[in-house]
Design an enzyme around this catalytic site. Structure first.
Site, PDB file in Angstrom:
ATOM      1  CE  LYS A   1      -4.060  -2.524   1.956  1.00  0.00           C
ATOM      2  NZ  LYS A   1      -5.045  -2.678   3.116  1.00  0.00           N
TER       3      LYS A   1
ATOM      4  CE1 TYR B   1      -9.331  -4.286  -1.170  1.00  0.00           C
ATOM      5  CE2 TYR B   1      -7.642  -1.991  -1.572  1.00  0.00           C
ATOM      6  CZ  TYR B   1      -7.309  -3.814  -0.807  1.00  0.00           C
ATOM      7  OH  TYR B   1      -6.973  -3.223   0.030  1.00  0.00           O
TER       8      TYR B   1
ATOM      9  CG  ASN C   1      -4.338  -2.859   6.530  1.00  0.00           C
ATOM     10  OD1 ASN C   1      -3.990  -2.382   5.683  1.00  0.00           O
ATOM     11  ND2 ASN C   1      -5.268  -4.025   6.907  1.00  0.00           N
TER      12      ASN C   1
ATOM     13  CG  HIS D   1      -4.721  -7.368  -1.075  1.00  0.00           C
ATOM     14  ND1 HIS D   1      -5.979  -7.382  -0.277  1.00  0.00           N
ATOM     15  CD2 HIS D   1      -4.761  -8.246  -2.271  1.00  0.00           C
ATOM     16  CE1 HIS D   1      -6.452  -7.943  -1.244  1.00  0.00           C
ATOM     17  NE2 HIS D   1      -6.069  -8.848  -2.131  1.00  0.00           N
TER      18      HIS D   1
ATOM     19  CD  GLU E   1      -7.147 -10.564  -5.243  1.00  0.00           C
ATOM     20  OE1 GLU E   1      -8.161 -10.347  -3.831  1.00  0.00           O
ATOM     21  OE2 GLU E   1      -5.712 -10.743  -4.246  1.00  0.00           O
TER      22      GLU E   1
HETATM   23  O1  CDP Z   1      -6.725  -7.072   4.464  1.00  0.00           O
HETATM   24  P1  CDP Z   1      -7.629  -8.100   4.168  1.00  0.00           P
HETATM   25  O2  CDP Z   1      -7.750  -9.275   3.664  1.00  0.00           O
HETATM   26  O3  CDP Z   1      -6.956  -8.786   5.781  1.00  0.00           O
HETATM   27  O4  CDP Z   1      -8.692  -7.685   4.731  1.00  0.00           O
HETATM   28  P2  CDP Z   1     -10.021  -7.007   4.971  1.00  0.00           P
HETATM   29  O5  CDP Z   1     -11.230  -7.487   5.559  1.00  0.00           O
HETATM   30  O6  CDP Z   1      -9.843  -8.640   3.335  1.00  0.00           O
HETATM   31  O7  CDP Z   1     -10.200  -6.295   4.413  1.00  0.00           O
HETATM   32  C1  CDP Z   1      -9.655  -4.940   3.755  1.00  0.00           C
HETATM   33  C2  CDP Z   1      -8.848  -4.405   3.721  1.00  0.00           C
HETATM   34  O8  CDP Z   1     -10.020  -3.236   4.397  1.00  0.00           O
HETATM   35  C3  CDP Z   1      -8.294  -4.970   4.652  1.00  0.00           C
HETATM   36  O9  CDP Z   1      -6.996  -4.521   4.360  1.00  0.00           O
HETATM   37  C4  CDP Z   1      -7.962  -2.452   5.465  1.00  0.00           C
HETATM   38  O10 CDP Z   1      -7.349  -2.024   4.708  1.00  0.00           O
HETATM   39  C5  CDP Z   1      -9.639  -2.351   5.089  1.00  0.00           C
HETATM   40  N1  CDP Z   1     -10.434  -2.818   6.336  1.00  0.00           N
HETATM   41  C6  CDP Z   1     -10.831  -1.090   7.210  1.00  0.00           C
HETATM   42  O11 CDP Z   1     -10.233  -0.448   7.030  1.00  0.00           O
HETATM   43  N2  CDP Z   1     -11.484  -1.564   8.217  1.00  0.00           N
HETATM   44  C7  CDP Z   1     -12.271  -2.853   8.523  1.00  0.00           C
HETATM   45  N3  CDP Z   1     -13.124  -2.260   9.513  1.00  0.00           N
HETATM   46  C8  CDP Z   1     -11.457  -4.031   7.636  1.00  0.00           C
HETATM   47  C9  CDP Z   1     -10.896  -3.227   6.413  1.00  0.00           C
HETATM   48 MG    MG Z   2      -9.161  -9.367   1.781  1.00  0.00          MG
END
Ligand code: CDP
Ligand code: MG
Length: 374
Positions: free
Chosen positions: A97, A135, A201, A204, A215
């Protein structure tokens, strides 16, 4: 019985303008290779020791150089090889990111130390709608707008990672998405070390093999088509190539860290598999001038390399000094802190190429980021 791995490989024979097929055998005990011509049913290369092939290079889709022939590995040659080398191999997408793109060296170090390798990489900047497409699955979530806004706010680096169970290993390396949870529960993970909060964070990771396929196709389409473009600026720049030997030795992370620590700005980054003819063309000016010309061509086309655009006023001269004398032994004596002193081994395997003349900087950058990434 001695271990022997078998592959079906293709080689484009330029003189005959023909695609030739070979069985390629690799004997891990002594690192020797043997080739059998499939059409003519005869031995093409007797079993010979060859130092430039390593077991890690032998996977489907990769290209290896055997005595200056670029062989594309298109299939495992027998069940034994497929089971032993291919069964758990996966590909997944890692997307770094925008806020931590400068930490890419550290992140690569962690990737390599988990026995994953980087097979593709591209720095790109997503538009709002590209990020929203990427996304799509989160479209209805409350954080969707913020997420898309953040991911499209600056350059990102997309990478294809490959290795045994790559998809789950990369997600485990990352740790959970939530900033508080990750710091409390997995303090050694990448997100705990380099992340800021739930949105910022670090990276991805695909969460299933189907998602990984989709992807990867988004950033690295298998057929010619629209894909997010590179970030090269083509002004005030110089070209740096992390050579194939350094990539396969896992030195990419260390070299990128050294470049950033020295204060150079990387404005574009992409991995290329350079064809022999393109390597010849790129090094044309050295032909008949430098005795190592043909070895340089072979090295550059021997596997994936990583090409960088380094951006800054009058950067060509300072970056060249930072690379050091082209012979790493001389570099270690005279300029021990340079890239070639630190990471090179011979004049040909000297870790990096850099633009020689300031006026060639833009041209060399264009060769990769305009012509080869056309
Ligand atoms: O990235 P990952 O697959 O671990 O998490 P996700 O649940 O698929 O969510 C995608 C991205 O959305 C996360 O990496 C966060 O950057 C963001 N996110 C967020 O901002 N707030 C949340 N409550 C959950 C996800
Ligand atoms: Mg995810």
């Amino acid at each position: 019985m001695e271990d022997r791995y078998a592959f079906l490989a293709e080689w484009y024979d330029p003189t005959a303008a023909l695609l030739r097929r070979f069985q390629l055998f690799f004997y891990p005990k002594d690192g020797s290779v043997e080739m059998f011509d499939v059409k003519n049913q005869r031995v093409f290369l007797r079993r010979t020791k060859y130092d430039n092939i390593h077991q890690e290079d032998l996977f489907m889709g990769n290209r290896v150089n055997v005595f200056s022939r670029q062989l594309n590995l298109i299939e495992y040659g027998d069940q034994y090889t497929a089971n032993k080398l291919g069964s758990k191999k996966e590909r997944t997408l890692a997307l770094i990111k925008p806020d931590v793109v400068t930490k890419i060296g550290d992140i690569l170090e962690l990737i390599y130390s988990s026995n994953l390798i980087v097979t593709k990489a591209k720095m790109t900047k997503l538009s709002w709608s590209q990020a929203a497409d990427f996304y799509m699955e989160h479209q209805s979530k409350p954080f969707f707008n913020n997420l898309v806004q953040f991911v499209s706010s600056g350059p990102v680096v997309a990478m294809e990672l490959m290795g045994d169970e790559a998809m789950s290993i990369w997600r485990k390396l990352l740790g959970p998405a939530d900033g508080a949870v990750v710091r409390r529960e997995v303090p050694r993970s990448i997100r705990a070390q380099f992340g800021t909060d739930g949105i910022k964070n670090v990276a991805h990771g695909s969460d299933s093999l189907a998602a990984a396929a989709r992807e990867l196709e988004f950033f690295f389409p298998s057929t010619i088509g629209h894909c997010p473009s590179n970030t090269a600026v083509f002004t005030d720049c110089t070209c740096c190539i992390i050579k194939p030997h350094a990539v396969s030795e896992g030195l990419t992370g260390k070299i990128l860290n050294s470049i950033s620590e020295a204060g150079f700005q990387i404005s574009a980054l992409q991995m290329f598999s350079v064809e022999l003819a393109n390597a010849e063309e790129f090094y044309e000016v050295y032909k008949g001038v430098v005795p190592e010309y043909s070895s340089m061509v072979n090295e550059l086309s021997s596997g994936p390399c990583m090409v960088l655009e380094i951006h800054g006023t009058d950067v060509s001269k300072t970056f060249r000094e930072f690379c050091g004398p082209s012979d790493p032994d001389i570099a270690r004596h005279l300029r021990p802190a340079t890239l070639r002193a630190l990471y090179g081994s011979t004049k040909v395997k000297n870790a990096v190429h850099c633009t020689d003349l300031p006026e060639d900087g833009v041209l060399e950058v264009q060769y990769f980021f305009k012509i080869l990434d056309g």
